[in-house]
Design a protein around this motif. Structure first.
Motif, PDB file in Angstrom:
ATOM      1  N   VAL A 155       8.064 -42.399  13.536  1.00  0.00           N
ATOM      2  CA  VAL A 155       9.033 -41.434  13.018  1.00  0.00           C
ATOM      3  C   VAL A 155       9.609 -40.636  14.184  1.00  0.00           C
ATOM      4  O   VAL A 155       9.042 -40.614  15.280  1.00  0.00           O
ATOM      5  N   TYR A 179       3.207 -43.333   1.447  1.00  0.00           N
ATOM      6  CA  TYR A 179       3.993 -42.636   2.471  1.00  0.00           C
ATOM      7  C   TYR A 179       5.437 -43.131   2.488  1.00  0.00           C
ATOM      8  O   TYR A 179       6.386 -42.332   2.497  1.00  0.00           O
ATOM      9  N   ASN A 191       7.454 -41.931  -0.512  1.00  0.00           N
ATOM     10  CA  ASN A 191       7.770 -40.502  -0.455  1.00  0.00           C
ATOM     11  C   ASN A 191       8.948 -40.204   0.469  1.00  0.00           C
ATOM     12  O   ASN A 191       9.646 -39.195   0.288  1.00  0.00           O
ATOM     13  N   TYR A 192       9.143 -41.060   1.481  1.00  0.00           N
ATOM     14  CA  TYR A 192      10.202 -40.820   2.458  1.00  0.00           C
ATOM     15  C   TYR A 192      11.312 -41.868   2.402  1.00  0.00           C
ATOM     16  O   TYR A 192      12.167 -41.905   3.288  1.00  0.00           O
ATOM     17  N   GLU A 203      15.069 -40.879   2.758  1.00  0.00           N
ATOM     18  CA  GLU A 203      15.558 -40.630   4.112  1.00  0.00           C
ATOM     19  C   GLU A 203      15.930 -41.935   4.804  1.00  0.00           C
ATOM     20  O   GLU A 203      16.911 -42.008   5.545  1.00  0.00           O
ATOM     21  N   SER A 224      16.726 -45.515  10.754  1.00  0.00           N
ATOM     22  CA  SER A 224      15.544 -46.099  10.113  1.00  0.00           C
ATOM     23  C   SER A 224      15.358 -47.577  10.450  1.00  0.00           C
ATOM     24  O   SER A 224      14.238 -48.073  10.464  1.00  0.00           O
TER      25      SER A 224
END
Length: 255
Positions: free
Chosen positions: A103, A142, A145-146, A149, A157
């Protein structure tokens, strides 16, 4: 530095905007399950992720019924399928034992003097932060949840996911799997090498598409080992020659 060398063969080359502004963004209707590729370059990563998304939508745990023979996923379906697809690729790259996800942090983790002297800054690599997972369920949670984005139109990404797959599999392991360990994974034209595509689809960064390994006799005692596909993947490859019916691939029933 090892990551940059493996990707480009040097520490001064970096990803262009065709990569750094590429997220996992879906098209609007009628092909709402398709990922948008904005510019040439990251097609190898996007094609592998797209194939896994379709697998999830049609046959996976996030499968949805067809609407009059058409695939019309809702936003929640696409979020779930993309999360499952990214998780599946990463977990396979980690030999179903562990995974790493990269990230971007807000503060740099590399000293400015070091970056200036030995590693060209690109606004991304020097901000890299790694998250480690020992459970596939934790990784999937995880990612889900993201995932919003990661689905934004102008985000990095796609690059971060490629970093994650490489670091999950291991830089040294990738070098051992490549036919030429000194080669690099991104070509001068910015396209993915076959090693990247095979790593995403099969979990091994081999350079060839034939079954198993092939040993070439170069004359005398010298021999060369070319590594191919070691086991059947749940997602295969379709060449333009097959699509145009100019050649046919005969399946190897030994797999």
């Amino acid at each position: 530095m090892s990551l940059r060398l493996l990707l480009f063969g040097n520490t001064s080359s970096t990803f262009g905007e065709e990569w750094t502004a590429q997220g996992f963004c879906f098209k609007p209707r009628p092909v709402s399950y398709g990922l948008i590729q904005k510019r040439a370059g990251p097609c190898g990563v996007l094609a592998a992720v797209q194939a896994n998304v379709l697998l999830e939508l049609l046959f996976g745990s996030s499968n949805i019924p067809l609407d009059s023979g058409l695939l019309r996923p809702k936003l929640i379906d696409k979020r779930r399928a993309l999360s499952q697809a990214l998780c599946s690729i990463l977990w396979q790259a980690g030999e179903k034992k562990s995974a790493v996800y990269a990230v971007r942090r807000k503060t740099a983790i590399i000293d400015d003097n070091i970056a200036e002297n030995v590693l060209k800054k690109d606004g991304l690599l020097e901000y890299l932060h790694l998250k480690y997972f020992k459970s596939k369920d934790d990784l999937l949670e995880y990612l889900y949840n993201y995932i919003s984005e990661m689905m934004k139109n102008d985000c990095e990404s796609c690059v971060l996911f490629l970093y994650s797959v490489i670091l999950t599999h291991g830089i040294e392991k990738i070098k051992k799997e490549m036919d030429v360990p000194e080669s690099h994974l991104i070509g001068n034209d910015g396209y993915c090498s076959q090693e990247i595509v095979n790593l995403l689809l099969t979990g091994k960064a081999v350079a060839n598409l034939f079954d198993g390994d092939l040993e070439l006799n170069l004359g005398g005692p010298e021999k060369s080992l070319l590594r191919g596909i070691s086991k059947r993947s749940k997602i295969g490859l379709l060449s333009s020659y097959e699509y145009k019916n100019t050649c046919a691939v005969v399946p190897d029933n030994s797999f």
